[in-house]
Write an enzyme that holds these catalytic residues in place. Structure first.
Site, PDB file in Angstrom:
ATOM      1  N   LYS A 181      13.579  17.836   0.597  1.00 49.56           N
ATOM      2  CA  LYS A 181      12.859  17.073   1.618  1.00 49.56           C
ATOM      3  C   LYS A 181      13.705  17.067   2.878  1.00 49.56           C
ATOM      4  O   LYS A 181      14.928  17.163   2.814  1.00 49.56           O
ATOM      5  CB  LYS A 181      12.657  15.629   1.150  1.00 49.56           C
ATOM      6  CG  LYS A 181      11.559  14.915   1.885  1.00 49.56           C
ATOM      7  CD  LYS A 181      10.210  15.298   1.313  1.00 49.56           C
ATOM      8  CE  LYS A 181       9.076  14.557   1.924  1.00 49.56           C
ATOM      9  NZ  LYS A 181       7.886  14.648   1.052  1.00 49.56           N
TER      10      LYS A 181
HETATM   11  N1  GLU Z   1       5.072  16.675   2.247  1.00 48.60           N
HETATM   12  C1  GLU Z   1       4.187  16.943   1.165  1.00 48.60           C
HETATM   13  C2  GLU Z   1       4.626  16.205  -0.074  1.00 48.60           C
HETATM   14  O1  GLU Z   1       5.272  15.201  -0.017  1.00 48.60           O
HETATM   15  C3  GLU Z   1       3.971  18.428   0.960  1.00 48.60           C
HETATM   16  C4  GLU Z   1       5.166  19.211   0.554  1.00 48.60           C
HETATM   17  C5  GLU Z   1       4.947  20.722   0.550  1.00 48.60           C
HETATM   18  O2  GLU Z   1       3.828  21.156   0.770  1.00 48.60           O
HETATM   19  O3  GLU Z   1       5.938  21.433   0.307  1.00 48.60           O
HETATM   20  O4  GLU Z   1       4.252  16.543  -1.165  1.00 48.60           O
END
Ligand code: GLU
Length: 477
Positions: A107
């Protein structure tokens, strides 16, 4: 006086992890290996803006590299901090494992108020942040693939992809360095709606199982169920829109920054969102319902399904006991604290957990990444072949009917639907639907199959951790 102190987000995720591993048979070493966050890179960089140098702080955290690339969004918000990014990266590991997206968890986040800067300024800031991450391989098609999250969207992803391509001019897979790009810049149809669509598919799957519905003290189908939705951002908007327009749900309240709008007859979500777009994202004056200035209080309204779709920690020890919804679907990441989760479990509230409920985004990100690596749009080879085959059947049926004087006529609606080959959007939705059904069933098997598992979250953790553990073991760890 009740003790309302709560652990931080990261500790909350760890406590949920611990609750699950206590019921598993992992060696302490492996358990610890899976729990810890592998690394968090912090960067502080300056950008010259409005005549002076502004310094920004950003993070990219990698929780687990049991599979690579690692995957997870980049968030732009003032509330971003290391604890939050690490908690979210851990959730990404478990989420990807649960929906069988072949990624590790990561993240990113940037401490910024995106509303405070205009588009050119945001582009300069995003490109600079991306530059810092790219030069350390923290954005890379084979190693680390970001995506949108709170405060970011297609636009930011297109800038990141372009920045990577400029810095890696001969990388033929450059586009796969980030997902959530707009379709004209290598994105995929259906990515923007994906997380909300996934919430819809998750609820549909839940309601296919009457025993599960009964556990939440509910009956019947999704049609007519009364929903309270917190947050009308990308996820909440799409989930509320699809559930009300396609499944007959009634959204009786929407909670936003400036309070809640309540209407027992059900809100017109598209109309409300258009209103917000015209009124700087505010809902207070919206004429289609009654305004409740104390937004969070609306989480406690009497309803069938509560859909927290904004920030983490909105259901906490202070309000959990007052939540009346018998079913909660966590469209946001981490909306329920560990303390609140215990209170709700005690009350018998059924929670469809975040790591499953909002996995639609990363699932479609996976499809986009595969599309970028294969350099071809889904459906391009087979769509017309499929249509020709369907046409053959229709023509043959019509010929038989005419020859034998049977008087059959195919309904016009059937014909047009049957004759249409699957385009990229149809294939993405089909892949997402399949993923959400399969993942639910794997969670459900544990939920129903073991006496010591009484909730879906623990079941989800057990399935996810078991898969991660298997990958580590197969690597000889
Ligand atoms: N930000 C989104 C999540 O928390 C998508 C992550 C992604 O598509 O890699 O799942």
């Amino acid at each position: 006086m009740k003790d309302l102190a709560e652990p931080g987000f990261r500790d909350s995720v760890d406590l949920m992890f611990d609750r699950a591993v206590r019921l598993m048979d992992l060696s302490p070493g492996l358990e610890q290996k899976i729990r810890v966050c592998n690394s968090t890179y912090t960067v502080r960089f300056g950008v010259r803006l409005r005549g002076k140098i502004e310094t920004f702080t950003g993070y990219r955290s990698v929780h687990s590299e049991h599979m690579e690339p690692v995957k997870g969004g980049i968030r732009f918000a003032m509330s971003v901090n290391q604890d939050e990014v690490e908690a979210l990266s851990a959730l990404m590991t478990y989420k990807c494992a649960l929906v069988e997206a072949p990624f590790g968890g990561a993240k990113g986040g940037l401490c910024i108020d995106p509303r405070a800067w205009d588009e050119h300024e945001l582009e300069a800031i995003t490109r600079r942040f991306a530059y810092e991450l790219i030069k350390r391989d923290l954005i890379h098609p084979a190693q680390n693939v970001p995506a949108p999250d709170m405060g970011t969207g297609e636009r930011e992803m297109a800038w990141i992809a372009d920045q990577y391509a400029r810095m890696n001019t001969t990388d033929i897979n450059a586009k796969a360095c980030v997902t959530g790009k707009p379709p004209h810049a290598g994105g995929i149809q259906g990515r923007v709606e994906a997380t909300g669509r996934g919430v819809q598919f998750a609820l549909r799957e839940f309601f296919r199982h009457p025993e599960d519905v009964a556990k939440a003290n509910l009956k019947g189908s999704l049609a007519g169920k009364r929903l309270v939705v917190q947050g009308l951002g990308n996820v909440g908007y799409h989930a509320a829109k699809f559930l009300s327009e396609e499944d007959g749900c009634r959204v009786i309240a929407v909670i936003e920054r400036d309070g809640a709008i309540v209407n027992d007859e059900g809100l017109d979500i598209e109309d409300l969102r258009q209103w917000m777009n015209r009124h700087e994202g505010l809902i207070a004056q919206y004429p289609g319902g009654k305004h409740m200035p104390d937004g969070p209080k609306a989480l406690e309204l009497d309803c069938d399904i509560l859909v927290p779709a904004a920030l983490e920690g909105v259901i906490h020890k202070g309000n959990a006991a007052a939540i009346k919804a018998p079913l909660i679907i966590e469209a946001a990441n981490g909306p329920t604290t560990f303390g609140a989760d215990e209170i709700l479990r005690e009350k018998g509230t059924v929670i469809i957990p975040d790591m499953y409920a909002n996995a639609g985004g990363v699932t479609v990100s996976y499809f986009e990444w595969v599309k970028n690596l294969s350099h071809i749009r889904f459906g391009r080879m087979q769509r017309r072949a499929e249509e020709s085959r369907s046409a053959l059947i229709v023509e043959e049926l019509e010929r038989l009917s005419a020859d034998k004087n049977l008087g059959w006529t195919l309904a016009a609606d059937f014909k047009s639907k049957f004759l249409q080959g699957s385009d990229e959007l149809a294939l993405v939705r089909s892949g997402l639907d399949d993923t959400m059904r399969t993942a639910y069933q794997s969670m459900r098997e544990v939920w129903h199959g073991r006496d010591d598992v009484t909730d879906l979250r623990t079941a989800a953790y057990i399935v996810a951790i078991d898969r991660v553990a298997k990958t580590y073991r197969s690597k000889g760890l």
